[in-house]
Write a protein that holds these residues in place. Sequence first.
Motif: not given
Length: 222
Positions: A94-95, A221-222, A86-88, A82-83, A79-80, A91
């Motif tokens: 994934k979060e 999560k980021k 990513m589309t909203d 490729n985040g 995730y970090q 993303r």
Amino acid sequence: MKQKLMAIMVVMTIITTPLLAQTTPAGGPTKIGYTNVDYIISKLPEAKVMQNQLEVTKAQLDKAIGETYKEAQEKYEAYQKNGANMTDVIRADKEKELQNLSTRIEEMRNNAQTSLQTKQQQLLEPILTKVNNAIQEVGKESGFLYILNMDAGAGTTPIILFAASEENNATNLILRKLGVDPDKVEAAAPAATTPAAKSATTPATKPATTPATTPATTPKKK
């Protein structure tokens, strides 16, 4: 691991009946004995079997939690990386997935602790019953009015703070009743007269520790 598990260990509240024998010769002097139940348990073969079973169970729980943590860590790193691309919608998905994994790991930790504690209690109960029965028999055979436990449990004040002699120390009698030769067991000092810290093989009043190999933190999560 042994110290973490057993420095656990024991749930002495399982014994609900007093550790005493209520017979004494009529008209004779009151004879009160004392012992250390934790010390006695630590010298029984059953205690070593219990310790081994708890370690096996703990290792299995550690493995399951570790695998889940590894999965979460890998997904968090992806995730970090490729985040930003990513589309909203992706993303957010994934979060949510990462948050669910974090919650799952925490639940697994809590369930593991409860499971380990329950297993410990189940394994310990027959040992405590066996020890209690031996104490009752020794009390009756030796004419004790009471046999007191000098160790009330972790974090408590011992019941017996001073003993002038070893005359009424029933520990060796109880060990022999349980088939253990007190001359062959290792002891740094007389158990019933020295309130020392619990042995690494002695069950404690606290449940066994949560899985030791579980990472202290979960992915955020980021």
